[in-house]
Write an enzyme that holds these catalytic residues in place. Structure first.
Site: not given
Ligand SMILES: NC(=O)c1ccc[n+]([C@@H]2O[C@H](COP(=O)([O-])OP(=O)(O)OC[C@H]3O[C@@H](n4cnc5c(N)ncnc54)[C@H](OP(=O)(O)O)[C@@H]3O)[C@@H](O)[C@H]2O)c1
Length: 293
Positions: A15, A46, A70, A134
């Site tokens: 995202l 964070i 996460y 999760y």
């Molecule tokens: N993916 C899905 O299917 C899905 C479905 C429903 C809701 N969501 C929600 O949508 C949101 C975005 O999802 P997404 O798929 O874009 O997630 P993502 O691709 O996993 O991205 C999360 C990002 O947060 C970073 N991160 C982790 N720990 C961190 C820290 N301590 N400080 C700063 N950044 C940190 C990660 O880095 P690393 O990669 O290095 O860990 C990654 O770049 C999330 O809140 C997720 O729960 C996702």
């Protein structure tokens, strides 16, 4: 017209990357000039609450979009501390750091806060009952976010993007490598093209800034329409011009460390009416994804 300062955390994720891509291409649906800073763990970890406070006292933002999370659903069962740290405690850290400046907070959550036993699309008022670590960590994060009066929490589902790894890319790859693929047909939901969600977030910011319409609370967002993972996989394979045969199987024949909700369709009436949003159907958005990838 004033410049809008936006911070994105977790900016290298699916995202976050879509938000940055739209911003860099000048196509964000905001009338104003935007100054958007995208950070990730290497630039703004964070978990570092002391640094967070210093960072926000040095830089002024109108909006923080928290995409840091996460997101490894199965791994979280064994790493619950890390999941709760990033998905819940860090939300508190962020809010504590931005509260003095009244910065508006847009936080992303998930359909996994529900147990999947509903028979009709989940509304924002339906009780949560997560089945996984999760889901529980995200539920806790929502509660913390909502304790701040300037928070919008957006629950989404089945996110995919041209950036990062996701179900669409996995099926694209497997359907080229294999002759047959088994995919569950008894889990029903709605895919979300992260590009659409990113545009919706910019739209909400625009509504807030130019229509004085910032309504805090929980909102549901996914693409329109409903499908099973099997239907989704079949459509992805067809659009990839693959001859791979996709077989429908039951979840009991595809065990995973974490139970997935059987039904996680989100009712999007509230976000559409509150923010005057139009949401594309998942098949149209999948076509857009294929044009971009
Ligand atoms: N993916 C899905 O299917 C899905 C479905 C429903 C809701 N969501 C929600 O949508 C949101 C975005 O999802 P997404 O798929 O874009 O997630 P993502 O691709 O996993 O991205 C999360 C990002 O947060 C970073 N991160 C982790 N720990 C961190 C820290 N301590 N400080 C700063 N950044 C940190 C990660 O880095 P690393 O990669 O290095 O860990 C990654 O770049 C999330 O809140 C997720 O729960 C996702």
């Amino acid at each position: 017209m004033s410049t809008i300062n936006i911070l994105v955390t977790g900016g290298n994720g699916q995202l976050g990357s879509e938000l940055r891509n739209i911003y860099n291409s000048g196509k964000a649906s905001i009338k104003n000039t935007i100054n958007m800073i995208s950070t990730d763990i290497d630039t703004l970890d964070i978990t570092n609450t002391i640094f967070l406070k210093k960072f926000f006292s040095d830089h002024a933002f109108d909006f923080v979009i928290n995409c840091a999370a996460y997101t490894q659903v199965d791994k979280a069962e064994k790493e619950s501390e890390s999941a709760f740290l990033i998905n819940a405690s860090c939300v508190k850290g962020l809010i504590d750091a931005i509260k003095p400046y009244n910065t508006k907070f847009i936080h992303i959550s998930t359909d996994y806060v529900f147990d999947g036993n509903n028979y009709k699309p989940y509304t924002e008022d339906d009780p949560t009952s997560p089945m996984s670590v999760y889901g529980k960590s995200k539920e806790e994060g929502e509660k913390i976010a909502l304790s701040y009066v300037n928070s919008v929490v957006i629950r989404t589902s089945w996110l995919y993007s041209i950036f990062g790894n996701n179900f669409v890319k996995t099926i694209q790859r497997y359907s080229k490598e294999r002759e047959e693929l088994n995919v569950v047909f008894d889990q029903i939901g709605s895919p979300t093209y992260a590009h659409d969600l990113a545009q919706a977030i910019f739209h909400i910011i625009n509504q807030s800034v130019n229509k004085n319409n910032f309504v805090p609370g929980i909102f549901h967002y996914s693409n329109e329409g409903v499908c099973s993972w099997y239907d989704f996989a079949r459509t992805i394979a067809l659009k990839s011009y693959s001859n791979c045969q996709i077989n429908p199987i039951e979840s009991k024949d595809f065990p995973t460390p974490t139970k997935r909700p059987f039904y996680s369709v989100l009712n999007k009436t509230k976000i559409k009416s509150t923010y005057n949003l139009t949401i594309p159907h998942w098949e149209d958005s999948l076509n857009e994804y294929f044009k971009q990838s």
